[in-house]
Scaffold this motif. Structure first.
Motif, short mmCIF file in Angstrom:
data_model
loop_
_atom_site.label_atom_id
_atom_site.label_comp_id
_atom_site.label_asym_id
_atom_site.label_seq_id
_atom_site.Cartn_x
_atom_site.Cartn_y
_atom_site.Cartn_z
N TRP A 23 0.36 -0.82 0.02
CA TRP A 23 0.08 -0.19 -0.19
C TRP A 23 0.80 1.14 -0.20
O TRP A 23 0.15 2.25 0.32
CB TRP A 23 -1.11 -0.29 1.53
N MET A 24 2.09 1.38 0.08
CA MET A 24 3.24 2.16 -0.39
C MET A 24 2.66 3.36 1.00
O MET A 24 2.79 4.50 0.67
CB MET A 24 2.28 3.01 -1.34
N SER A 25 2.98 2.85 2.63
CA SER A 25 3.31 2.97 3.15
C SER A 25 4.05 3.46 4.01
O SER A 25 4.77 3.34 5.13
CB SER A 25 2.11 2.50 4.42
N TYR A 26 4.28 4.95 2.93
CA TYR A 26 5.61 5.43 3.61
C TYR A 26 6.01 6.20 4.80
O TYR A 26 4.88 6.73 4.99
CB TYR A 26 6.16 6.99 2.50
N ALA A 27 7.42 6.01 5.42
CA ALA A 27 7.86 6.08 6.70
C ALA A 27 6.70 4.97 7.88
O ALA A 27 7.00 5.57 9.53
CB ALA A 27 7.50 7.45 6.80
N GLU A 28 5.62 4.12 7.58
CA GLU A 28 5.19 3.60 8.62
C GLU A 28 6.32 2.89 8.75
O GLU A 28 6.43 0.87 8.35
CB GLU A 28 4.21 2.63 8.01
N ILE B 80 6.29 16.56 2.24
CA ILE B 80 7.01 15.74 2.70
C ILE B 80 6.14 15.23 3.48
O ILE B 80 5.54 13.98 3.57
CB ILE B 80 8.44 16.19 3.28
N LEU B 81 5.75 15.36 3.98
CA LEU B 81 4.23 15.53 5.40
C LEU B 81 3.22 15.25 4.95
O LEU B 81 2.92 14.36 5.00
CB LEU B 81 3.87 16.92 6.15
N LEU B 82 2.92 15.63 3.40
CA LEU B 82 2.02 15.66 2.69
C LEU B 82 1.98 13.99 2.32
O LEU B 82 0.98 12.99 2.27
CB LEU B 82 1.56 16.27 1.40
N SER B 83 3.11 13.89 1.81
CA SER B 83 3.53 12.18 1.55
C SER B 83 3.47 11.08 2.72
O SER B 83 2.17 10.24 2.19
CB SER B 83 4.51 12.18 0.44
N VAL B 84 4.04 11.66 3.63
CA VAL B 84 4.02 10.57 5.29
C VAL B 84 2.85 10.54 5.12
O VAL B 84 1.98 9.09 5.79
CB VAL B 84 4.88 11.09 5.90
N SER B 85 1.28 11.71 5.56
CA SER B 85 0.37 11.74 6.15
C SER B 85 -0.49 10.79 5.10
O SER B 85 -0.98 9.78 5.44
CB SER B 85 -0.12 13.38 5.78
N LEU B 86 -0.89 11.14 3.93
CA LEU B 86 -1.71 10.21 2.96
C LEU B 86 -1.01 8.20 2.95
O LEU B 86 -1.80 7.78 3.43
CB LEU B 86 -1.17 10.50 1.46
N ALA B 87 -0.01 8.43 3.00
CA ALA B 87 0.44 7.00 3.63
C ALA B 87 0.16 6.78 3.93
O ALA B 87 -0.26 5.53 4.50
CB ALA B 87 2.72 7.19 2.68
N LEU B 88 0.74 6.82 5.12
CA LEU B 88 0.06 6.57 7.39
C LEU B 88 -1.37 5.75 6.90
O LEU B 88 -1.89 5.06 7.69
CB LEU B 88 0.34 7.66 7.76
N SER B 89 -2.59 7.28 6.15
CA SER B 89 -3.26 6.47 6.35
C SER B 89 -4.69 5.50 5.32
O SER B 89 -5.07 4.38 5.77
CB SER B 89 -4.59 7.45 4.80
N ARG B 90 -3.11 5.18 4.69
CA ARG B 90 -3.43 3.57 4.21
C ARG B 90 -3.61 2.37 4.80
O ARG B 90 -4.35 1.33 4.98
CB ARG B 90 -2.31 3.42 2.97
N GLU B 91 -2.78 2.52 6.34
CA GLU B 91 -2.42 1.33 6.79
C GLU B 91 -3.08 2.20 8.13
O GLU B 91 -3.34 0.90 8.93
CB GLU B 91 -0.82 1.63 7.02
#
Length: 446
Positions: free
Chosen positions: A203-208, A293-304
């Motif tokens: 799910w491309m969960s960047y920074a999880e 960058i915070l956008l990318s991390v945050s959007l990714a975290l919502s997937r997990e």
């Protein structure tokens, strides 16, 4: 005006996502601005089907923020019967030697794309992918050929941005990964094998960190299981910087509870530019040029963590379901140009100061664990985006727990520190893969 609104939406959408766990009756009320935004802008067209959850995994909104398919089933397809498989168990493999040889400037004996069973942040059965590169150069050191686990800084939202996809499809336009391939070539030219996990998960969960650590550990399990004669007795060591350091760090911190059989197999972790305190970094990024960058991390975290979705206002939902969900890392920096604070996209007032933010940060906090391996930690003296105090505190805690460790403050900010600190990390990893005891400088800080 329309493009500016889209850019602003993109930036602020991600900021709120990083701060919101499940709804609570004591959540702060929205501000007048937040209320006005939702009253003015309708929600995007992602209607729920009858019987679907409103804001969790499986909901229409959750599906709409997931990365788009690549067209390659190795990265897209969820296999049947995952629950019956063991973590690290091979699902499929593919020879990608020809494509890898065209991208990597080192003689290759072979390159293999591995797909294996893994585990999501919430403990559900999942899958991972990784690429094993075996050099044509002989290993002349002691023991079996060692494996350097290079957790490259993927820092992306799209599945096509990973090392696995880039190498398998000989993608030359993915500058985020390609710029690190000379370092991989140097690893191979020393006779080390290189293992490149796609540590953000399917799910491309960047920074999880839970996803990153489990995926990396399962990639090691897969290599040992698939090639027992060649790598069953090999030493493995993990190394990563920035977004990649989250994976290397999580690998050694999660090993005792997730993959205890790898104790002694993983012999070290070198980590640079590491985020240990998500709350502190979120405050640094908020409303500044790093908000993209915070956008990318945050959007990714919502997937997990899909319970976060209910705290996105309509503006945030438009951005999160747009093509931004597939960007690679080199695109998120410019998105921070407008630097709008997170409140513009939230449904609660002052989200970074709320109990909500504290709870979501605790889900990803690994600082209470003891590393399973010796550590080499380095950080830029003038890193104004990721405060050095977090890695310093990590070093002090691990020293107190008896972990052999070294800490290096290197010249520069976040990017130049990576260049200035790389040689020390490489030398340290090389020594661990030769079987040399790790130096212990606790409690000295340099």
């Amino acid at each position: 005006m329309k493009s500016l609104l889209a850019l602003a939406a993109a930036v602020v959408a991600g900021c709120v996502l990083a701060t919101v766990p499940a709804a609570r009756a004591d959540d702060p009320a929205p501000s007048s601005l937040q209320t006005w935004i939702d009253d003015t802008l309708p929600a995007p067209p992602v209607p729920e089907a009858p019987g679907e959850p409103e804001d969790g995994a499986g909901s229409a909104l959750w599906r709409a923020v997931l990365p788009s398919p690549t067209g390659d089933s190795a990265f897209d397809a969820w296999p049947d019967g995952l629950a019956a498989r063991r973590p690290g168990e091979l699902i499929e493999s593919r020879d990608v030697t020809a494509a890898a040889a065209a991208l990597i400037g080192a003689p290759l004996a072979r390159a293999v794309l591995l797909k294996f069973r893994s585990t999501s942040a919430t403990g559900a059965p999942s899958f991972g992918t990784a690429t094993l590169l075996v050099p044509a150069v002989a290993w002349t050191g002691p023991g079996a050929r060692p494996v350097e686990v290079d957790t490259l800084p993927i820092n992306a939202l799209g599945r096509h941005c990973t090392p696995g996809y880039t190498i398998a499809h000989e993608v030359r336009t993915n500058h985020d990964i390609n710029v690190f391939l000379p370092g991989v070539a140097a690893t191979l030219n020393k006779g080390h094998a290189a293992l490149l996990p796609d540590h953000e998960g399917p799910w491309m969960s960047y920074a999880e960190p839970l996803v990153a650590g489990r995926t990396t550990l399962d990639s090691i399990r897969a290599v040992r299981a698939v090639f027992p004669d060649e790598f069953g007795d090999s030493r493995f060591a993990a190394t990563g910087y920035s977004g990649g350091s989250i994976a290397a760090y999580a690998t050694t911190m999660l090993l005792p509870e997730y993959a205890p059989e790898l104790d002694g197999v993983l012999v070290g972790a070198a980590i640079g530019g590491l985020v240990t305190d998500y709350a502190a970094v979120a405050h640094v990024f908020n409303g500044r040029s790093a908000s993209g960058i915070l956008l990318s991390v945050s959007l990714a975290l919502s997937r997990e963590h899909p319970e976060m979705l209910r705290y996105m206002n309509n503006l945030a939902q438009w951005a999160a379901t747009s093509p931004l969900r597939d960007i690679c890392g080199d695109a998120d920096g410019p998105l921070g140009a407008v630097g709008i604070p997170i409140d513009v996209a939230a449904t609660v007032d002052h989200p970074l100061e709320s109990d909500i933010a504290d709870r979501i940060v605790r889900l990803m906090d690994l600082t209470d664990r003891r590393a399973a391996t010796p550590l080499y930690i380095y950080h830029g003296a003038n890193d104004f985006w990721i405060p050095i105090q977090g890695p310093r505190d990590l070093y002090a805690r691990q020293c107190a727990l008896g972990v052999p460790a070294q800490f290096r403050t290197v010249p520069g900010e976040h990017v130049t520190a990576m260049l200035n600190g790389n040689a020390g990390a490489v030398d340290w990893i090389d020594a661990r893969l030769r079987g040399e005891p790790a130096p212990d400088e606790c409690p000295v800080l340099r």
